[in-house]
Each structure stands twice: as structure tokens, then as C-alpha cells.
Design an enzyme around this catalytic site. Structure first.
Site, short mmCIF file in Angstrom:
data_model
loop_
_atom_site.label_atom_id
_atom_site.label_comp_id
_atom_site.label_asym_id
_atom_site.label_seq_id
_atom_site.Cartn_x
_atom_site.Cartn_y
_atom_site.Cartn_z
N SER A 26 0.83 -1.21 0.00
CA SER A 26 0.00 0.00 0.00
C SER A 26 0.86 1.26 0.00
O SER A 26 0.57 2.23 -0.72
CB SER A 26 -0.93 0.00 1.21
OG SER A 26 -1.80 -1.11 1.17
N ARG A 30 1.43 3.95 -3.32
CA ARG A 30 1.15 5.37 -3.11
C ARG A 30 2.41 6.21 -3.36
O ARG A 30 2.35 7.28 -3.97
CB ARG A 30 0.63 5.60 -1.69
CG ARG A 30 -0.83 5.20 -1.51
CD ARG A 30 -1.22 5.08 -0.04
NE ARG A 30 -2.65 4.86 0.15
CZ ARG A 30 -3.27 3.70 -0.03
NH1 ARG A 30 -2.57 2.65 -0.41
NH2 ARG A 30 -4.58 3.58 0.15
N GLU A 313 -8.52 -6.67 4.88
CA GLU A 313 -7.50 -7.51 4.27
C GLU A 313 -6.96 -8.57 5.22
O GLU A 313 -6.37 -9.56 4.80
CB GLU A 313 -6.35 -6.64 3.75
CG GLU A 313 -5.61 -5.88 4.83
CD GLU A 313 -4.91 -4.64 4.30
OE1 GLU A 313 -3.70 -4.54 4.47
OE2 GLU A 313 -5.60 -3.79 3.70
#
Length: 425
Positions: A26, A30, A313
Site C-alpha cells: 500500500s 502510493r 485484508e
């Protein structure tokens, strides 16, 4: 292409292991987007190298950004923001971050960018971000489907402004707009209307990383504003992927003993940090110190009642642990998992029940009543988290065979080596 099935190893005694994890997917994806839109080069230190992040890097290259490997790091050199000279095709695989973060960047280029992915990717929710980008000034041809594949006709800039979306299917729908917003002429104001947005920590991660790159961000209840302005480059250090720690730390509860994950940050926006209290509630003894996060277990597991909306998740591994517990579990707040790499609620229920378990699907989650399990083939549905869940079951159940284990390379290449290394101490 599928790979041979993998016999999941069974734990033969208490564990005593330290597992060094690669970087956060993640954060890496980003960081790649922010670096691509910055005013100067960015060195991304210790990024995750996996299918999802390589797809993001290659997608940015297609848009005219240089992403060069320098040892284990990536050096990202923004282009002139003109974008590709001609039509290009971007493959997003099955990566939610790629399919939702790249279209706003494509809208800022000059050129025709067609975005597509794996067959399952064409079923994942995309209409809210397509409609939002149109409202902000983008030209997108999706044939009226509201999903992949579609073509972005970039004009070199995007007006931006205010937009209202329903992001209840995924927080990525908001993050995708926010990450590119400093380059929009008027920035962006995103308002969410609908059921609660899941995975709130991921939105906090987006806001924090934008601010660290120099963006001006304001947040309110279901409201996010990003002002137009330059983004800094420099250096971005990626934390270990805490969500990918779930199966390793959880293994200590199943097999007993100790597992340590070094480099665990004292403060983080990663949703995986919730493992500290979730595993403690399931019977683990959890401590954070200079050596990292350590979980001790005695081989017994307690059932869990938890709302996992913010940490969806983690659900596959938590569900696998719950199937091995000594009391029932109820996991809620996760209806959005039906739209992930697979319908995770259906997949978990079907696969655990096929091994003799008792899992009932709820409108927004799972009810798990532990029963003795037996060996068998666990289907993984091209979903990396299903591989991880199956490996956890295999610790306690002889004869678990994991279908297409290589699909775990989506976020954790080398998983099987790490797993067997943990068992060998």
C-alpha cells in the site's frame, strides 16, 4: 499460468522464528504515484517488489515516467508531464491500487491510455471513480460499462473541483482521486455519500503521505480536500508490510512458541497494526520492543467477535485462525470483501467447509463454529490472501494442499520460502 499445487507444511512443535518482511504494498504504490507527480526525483527505499507494485511501476513508465531500479530501491524521475506520444495500453492485473490510482494520472497526460487487467479485474467496482473523473473534467470511454477496460483521453490537465461519490465498495476510490489532486488545476474536494467507507486506515495513509510530500490536505466527516500545488521528491522509506505479517504472527497461536517481525513501527497508518490487539484477543501474548513485534502462543486459540471493516485484508487469515479456535467467532463489517480479488466471504466459507468446517455467511461477514478439519485441496481463486489462509490451516491439519500457490506473488513473492524458514526456526 497456474503452478503446481503446494502441500502446506504442518507444524511439528513450538516455533522460535524471526521473519523479515518486505515493504508495504500500500505504501509502495502510493509512493510511486506521488513520485511520478513530484517536481523532482524521488528515491523509494526498500519498496515491495511484487506483481502489484511492478504493474504500478510499469504503468507509470507507459505514461512517460522513469522508474529505475538501483539495488533494492527505485529511483523515480518524473517526465515532463506531457505523457505518452501515442496510444498506450496499461495492464493493471488484479491490483485494486493500480486500477484505481492510475486513471487520474492518465487523465493528466496528453494521449490515449487504455486500461485493462485480468478477467476478474473487469468485475471489480470502478464506476464511482470513472464517473468522478468525468465530473472533474476527464474524457473516458468505457462503453457505458462502468468497469475495465476503458480508455482515458488525456488533455494534459484536469480541472478538478468538487465531486460526490459512493466509496462504500473501496477506500481506494477516494485515495485514487486524492493522490493526483495536487496536480488538478483546482485541486479536489471529495465528498462520500453512502454506507461507511471501509479501510479507513488506508485513507489516513493516503492523507499522511500526501502531507509528507508537501500537499495541503483537509479532512472532515466523509469529506477530503486537497489544494493544488507542487509535490516534493527526495526520499521515501517504505515500512514492512504489516498485513503480510498476519499469517506469520498468527502461526505462533496455532503451533505455540514465538514469532517476531522486526522493524515494526511504533506509529503507523498501516491497517495491519491492528494485529496487535486482534491476536491478543485470540489468546496471544503480544509485545512491541526494539526487536520488533513478537507474538507468543501456547497452541490454543480463542474465538473472536470483531468488526473488521477497517482491516478487511486481515480477514482471510483471521478466519483461518478462527476455524482452529476453541470457541465460535463472528467477523462483521466486511461485506465489501465480495468485491476483492475474489468474493472472499464465499471463498472462505466454501473452502473451510470443504475441509469439514462450519462457516456461515452473514450479510456483512462470517460466523465460524470450529469443528475438526481434514486435509484436502484448498482453492485460491487467484487471491493471494487465500494462499495465506490455507497455509495457516495447514499448520494444524495434515494433508492441506494449496492450489496455485504462486498467486501469492501478487504481494509477497518468496512466501513459501519464508513460511518453511519460519517452521525450521
Amino acid at each position: 499460468m497456474s503452478t503446481p499445487n503446494w502441500p502446506a507444511p504442518t507444524a511439528r512443535g513450538p516455533l522460535a522464528a524471526t521473519v523479515v518482511l518486505p515493504g508495504s504494498k500500500s505504501m509502495t504504490n502510493r509512493a510511486l504515484i506521488l513520485a511520478a507527480l513530484a517536481e523532482e526525483p524521488t528515491r523509494i527505499v526498500r519498496p515491495l517488489h511484487s506483481r502489484d507494485t511492478e504493474l504500478m511501476a510499469q504503468g507509470l513508465r507507459e505514461l512517460g515516467v522513469r522508474v529505475d531500479a538501483e539495488g533494492d530501491d527505485w529511483l523515480v524521475t518524473p517526465g515532463d508531464h506531457a505523457g505518452p506520444a501515442g496510444p498506450v495500453h496499461v495492464d493493471v492485473g488484479l491490483a485494486g491500487t493500480v486500477m484505481r490510482f492510475l486513471p487520474p494520472v492518465a487523465a493528466l497526460t496528453r494521449g490515449q491510455v487504455t486500461i485493462d487487467g485480468d478477467p476478474r479485474a473487469r468485475q471489480r467496482p470502478m464506476r464511482p471513480i470513472i464517473d468522478a473523473l468525468r465530473a472533474l473534467g476527464a474524457e473516458i470511454d468505457d462503453g457505458g460499462r462502468g468497469c475495465l477496460p476503458f480508455t482515458v483521453h488525456g488533455r494534459g490537465s484536469l480541472a478538478g473541483g468538487s465531486v460526490t461519490i459512493d466509496a462504500s465498495a473501496s477506500s481506494q476510490l477516494v485515495s485514487g482521486l486524492l493522490l493526483a489532486a495536487p496536480r488538478f488545476t483546482k485541486g479536489v474536494e471529495v465528498r462520500h455519500e453512502g454506507p461507511p467507507v471501509p479501510s479507513a486506515p488506508h485513507l489516513a495513509m493516503t492523507v499522511r503521505m500526501l502531507q509528507d510530500a508537501g500537499a495541503v490536505v483537509e479532512t472532515g466527516r466523509n469529506l477530503w480536500r486537497v489544494a493544488p500545488g507542487p509535490l516534493r521528491g527526495g526520499e521515501q522509506v517504505i515500512e514492512p508490510d504489516l498485513s503480510n505479517a498476519a499469517q506469520f504472527l498468527g502461526a505462533a497461536l496455532v503451533a505455540g512458541g514465538r514469532v517476531t517481525v522486526p522493524g515494526w513501527p511504533a506509529e503507523t497508518t498501516q491497517p495491519g497494526d491492528a494485529l496487535r490487539h486482534l491476536l491478543a484477543e485470540m489468546g496471544g501474548r503480544v509485545s512491541l520492543g526494539p526487536q520488533g513485534l513478537t507474538v507468543h502462543g501456547d497452541g490454543t486459540l480463542r474465538g473472536l467477535r470483531a468488526d473488521l471493516r477497517d482491516v478487511g485484508e486481515l480477514t482471510p487469515v483471521i478466519a483461518a485462525l478462527a476455524a482452529l479456535a476453541d470457541s465460535p467467532s463472528r467477523l462483521t463489517g466486511i461485506a465489501h470483501l465480495r468485491g476483492h480479488e475474489t468474493d472472499r466471504l464465499a471463498a472462505l466459507a466454501d473452502e473451510i467447509n470443504a475441509l469439514g468446517g462450519d462457516v456461515r455467511r452473514l450479510p456483512d461477514g462470517l460466523e465460524i463454529r470450529p469443528r475438526p478439519l481434514h486435509g484436502g485441496l484448498v482453492r485460491t481463486y487467484d487471491d493471494h490472501r487465500m494462499v495465506m489462509a490455507a497455509a495457516v490451516l495447514g499448520l494444524a491439519v495434515e494433508g492441506i494442499v494449496v492450489e496455485n500457490v504462486a498467486t501469492v506473488g501478487k504481494t509477497l513473492p518468496g512466501f513459501t520460502e519464508l513460511w518453511t524458514g519460519m517452521l525450521e526456526g
